[in-house]
Design a protein around this motif. Structure first.
Motif, PDB file in Angstrom:
ATOM      1  N   ILE A 126      25.884  31.813  36.710  1.00  0.00           N
ATOM      2  CA  ILE A 126      26.228  32.249  35.358  1.00  0.00           C
ATOM      3  C   ILE A 126      27.120  31.191  34.709  1.00  0.00           C
ATOM      4  O   ILE A 126      28.119  30.767  35.299  1.00  0.00           O
ATOM      5  CB  ILE A 126      26.970  33.603  35.389  1.00  0.00           C
ATOM      6  CG1 ILE A 126      26.118  34.665  36.082  1.00  0.00           C
ATOM      7  CG2 ILE A 126      27.359  34.036  33.972  1.00  0.00           C
ATOM      8  CD1 ILE A 126      26.847  35.952  36.380  1.00  0.00           C
ATOM      9  N   ARG A 127      26.772  30.811  33.500  1.00  0.00           N
ATOM     10  CA  ARG A 127      27.551  29.827  32.736  1.00  0.00           C
ATOM     11  C   ARG A 127      27.844  28.553  33.544  1.00  0.00           C
ATOM     12  O   ARG A 127      28.941  28.011  33.507  1.00  0.00           O
ATOM     13  CB  ARG A 127      28.832  30.450  32.208  1.00  0.00           C
ATOM     14  CG  ARG A 127      28.565  31.553  31.183  1.00  0.00           C
ATOM     15  CD  ARG A 127      29.807  31.975  30.430  1.00  0.00           C
ATOM     16  NE  ARG A 127      30.762  32.718  31.204  1.00  0.00           N
ATOM     17  CZ  ARG A 127      30.791  34.051  31.333  1.00  0.00           C
ATOM     18  NH1 ARG A 127      29.898  34.787  30.728  1.00  0.00           N
ATOM     19  NH2 ARG A 127      31.721  34.637  32.050  1.00  0.00           N
ATOM     20  N   GLY A 128      26.847  28.123  34.333  1.00  0.00           N
ATOM     21  CA  GLY A 128      26.960  26.860  35.053  1.00  0.00           C
ATOM     22  C   GLY A 128      27.713  26.911  36.365  1.00  0.00           C
ATOM     23  O   GLY A 128      28.047  25.862  36.914  1.00  0.00           O
ATOM     24  N   MET A 129      27.987  28.114  36.877  1.00  0.00           N
ATOM     25  CA  MET A 129      28.717  28.190  38.144  1.00  0.00           C
ATOM     26  C   MET A 129      28.260  29.390  38.971  1.00  0.00           C
ATOM     27  O   MET A 129      27.664  30.322  38.425  1.00  0.00           O
ATOM     28  CB  MET A 129      30.226  28.284  37.893  1.00  0.00           C
ATOM     29  CG  MET A 129      30.675  29.531  37.131  1.00  0.00           C
ATOM     30  SD  MET A 129      32.456  29.580  36.809  1.00  0.00           S
ATOM     31  CE  MET A 129      32.631  28.201  35.709  1.00  0.00           C
TER      32      MET A 129
ATOM     33  N   GLY B  21      28.425  32.923  40.701  1.00  0.00           N
ATOM     34  CA  GLY B  21      29.076  34.138  40.219  1.00  0.00           C
ATOM     35  C   GLY B  21      30.402  34.449  40.867  1.00  0.00           C
ATOM     36  O   GLY B  21      31.288  35.037  40.237  1.00  0.00           O
ATOM     37  N   ASP B  22      30.601  34.038  42.131  1.00  0.00           N
ATOM     38  CA  ASP B  22      31.874  34.342  42.791  1.00  0.00           C
ATOM     39  C   ASP B  22      33.004  33.426  42.328  1.00  0.00           C
ATOM     40  O   ASP B  22      34.163  33.662  42.646  1.00  0.00           O
ATOM     41  CB  ASP B  22      31.734  34.308  44.315  1.00  0.00           C
ATOM     42  CG  ASP B  22      31.311  32.965  44.865  1.00  0.00           C
ATOM     43  OD1 ASP B  22      30.733  32.146  44.119  1.00  0.00           O
ATOM     44  OD2 ASP B  22      31.543  32.737  46.064  1.00  0.00           O
ATOM     45  N   GLU B  23      32.686  32.405  41.538  1.00  0.00           N
ATOM     46  CA  GLU B  23      33.712  31.530  40.960  1.00  0.00           C
ATOM     47  C   GLU B  23      33.997  31.884  39.502  1.00  0.00           C
ATOM     48  O   GLU B  23      34.861  31.282  38.872  1.00  0.00           O
ATOM     49  CB  GLU B  23      33.263  30.071  41.058  1.00  0.00           C
ATOM     50  CG  GLU B  23      33.113  29.584  42.487  1.00  0.00           C
ATOM     51  CD  GLU B  23      32.549  28.183  42.573  1.00  0.00           C
ATOM     52  OE1 GLU B  23      32.452  27.484  41.533  1.00  0.00           O
ATOM     53  OE2 GLU B  23      32.185  27.778  43.698  1.00  0.00           O
ATOM     54  N   LEU B  24      33.276  32.863  38.991  1.00  0.00           N
ATOM     55  CA  LEU B  24      33.376  33.248  37.590  1.00  0.00           C
ATOM     56  C   LEU B  24      34.517  34.238  37.381  1.00  0.00           C
ATOM     57  O   LEU B  24      34.657  35.212  38.120  1.00  0.00           O
ATOM     58  CB  LEU B  24      32.056  33.909  37.182  1.00  0.00           C
ATOM     59  CG  LEU B  24      31.828  34.227  35.718  1.00  0.00           C
ATOM     60  CD1 LEU B  24      31.742  32.959  34.900  1.00  0.00           C
ATOM     61  CD2 LEU B  24      30.543  35.028  35.587  1.00  0.00           C
ATOM     62  N   ALA B  25      35.354  33.991  36.398  1.00  0.00           N
ATOM     63  CA  ALA B  25      36.419  34.938  36.041  1.00  0.00           C
ATOM     64  C   ALA B  25      35.842  35.957  35.064  1.00  0.00           C
ATOM     65  O   ALA B  25      35.338  35.599  34.011  1.00  0.00           O
ATOM     66  CB  ALA B  25      37.587  34.193  35.403  1.00  0.00           C
ATOM     67  N   LEU B  26      35.903  37.224  35.449  1.00  0.00           N
ATOM     68  CA  LEU B  26      35.388  38.285  34.600  1.00  0.00           C
ATOM     69  C   LEU B  26      36.517  38.944  33.818  1.00  0.00           C
ATOM     70  O   LEU B  26      37.654  38.986  34.273  1.00  0.00           O
ATOM     71  CB  LEU B  26      34.684  39.360  35.451  1.00  0.00           C
ATOM     72  CG  LEU B  26      33.482  38.895  36.264  1.00  0.00           C
ATOM     73  CD1 LEU B  26      32.976  40.022  37.150  1.00  0.00           C
ATOM     74  CD2 LEU B  26      32.377  38.393  35.352  1.00  0.00           C
ATOM     75  N   THR B  27      36.180  39.502  32.681  1.00  0.00           N
ATOM     76  CA  THR B  27      37.169  40.206  31.864  1.00  0.00           C
ATOM     77  C   THR B  27      37.192  41.695  32.173  1.00  0.00           C
ATOM     78  O   THR B  27      37.871  42.459  31.496  1.00  0.00           O
ATOM     79  CB  THR B  27      36.868  40.006  30.369  1.00  0.00           C
ATOM     80  OG1 THR B  27      35.554  40.506  30.101  1.00  0.00           O
ATOM     81  CG2 THR B  27      36.968  38.535  29.988  1.00  0.00           C
ATOM     82  N   TYR B  28      36.435  42.113  33.177  1.00  0.00           N
ATOM     83  CA  TYR B  28      36.345  43.527  33.569  1.00  0.00           C
ATOM     84  C   TYR B  28      36.200  43.583  35.079  1.00  0.00           C
ATOM     85  O   TYR B  28      35.835  42.604  35.727  1.00  0.00           O
ATOM     86  CB  TYR B  28      35.157  44.217  32.882  1.00  0.00           C
ATOM     87  CG  TYR B  28      33.831  43.546  33.163  1.00  0.00           C
ATOM     88  CD1 TYR B  28      33.013  43.967  34.215  1.00  0.00           C
ATOM     89  CD2 TYR B  28      33.392  42.471  32.393  1.00  0.00           C
ATOM     90  CE1 TYR B  28      31.813  43.343  34.485  1.00  0.00           C
ATOM     91  CE2 TYR B  28      32.184  41.844  32.655  1.00  0.00           C
ATOM     92  CZ  TYR B  28      31.404  42.277  33.696  1.00  0.00           C
ATOM     93  OH  TYR B  28      30.220  41.655  33.965  1.00  0.00           O
TER      94      TYR B  28
END
Length: 133
Positions: free
Chosen positions: A112-115, A117-124
């Motif tokens: 997701i967004r070039g990375m 998913g476990d490195e992605l910061a979620l807002t929820y």
């Protein structure tokens, strides 16, 4: 993160995608706390000849909900109940006309967004406090 695939007959459901999407999103927001703007719904509407579902009516819908792991059994049950409580009466179908599968995958299996998913910061949160298994 959740993506929803909606399968059904084109001659029955074409033109009602937004209505169905709004119902699905309301259930995801209520049961899992997804932000309203995190809406990823795909409609795969098929011709009658391509939709072979013996014993089901022409209004039969199949939902595949693909998501990060972590919602817990209670969270998944809450979503299933919400979908049957809201979608069935709103669309004028019977419980036999709606079938769904929740497909969970580890976050590292998503890009997701070039990375990963476990490195992605979620807002929820993916694991709401009341979703313990």
């Amino acid at each position: 993160m959740a993506q929803v695939k909606v399968f059904g007959r084109r001659d029955v459901w074409a033109g009602r995608q937004r209505e169905i999407s709004d119902l699905l999103q309301a259930c995801l927001v209520e049961a899992w706390g997804l932000p309203e703007d995190k809406r990823f719904h795909r409609f795969l509407l098929l011709d009658e000849a391509d939709w072979i579902v013996p014993g089901r009516s022409s209004r039969y819908l199949v939902l595949e909900i693909i998501c990060f792991e972590g919602r817990g059994d209670a969270g998944k049950r809450a979503l299933i109940r919400s979908l049957y409580d809201r979608v069935v009466p709103a669309l004028g179908i019977t419980p036999d006309d709606l079938e769904l599968t929740i497909i969970e995958t580890p976050r590292q299996n998503w890009g997701i967004r070039g990375m990963p998913g476990d490195e992605l910061a979620l807002t929820y949160s993916v694991t709401p406090p009341d979703s313990a298994g």
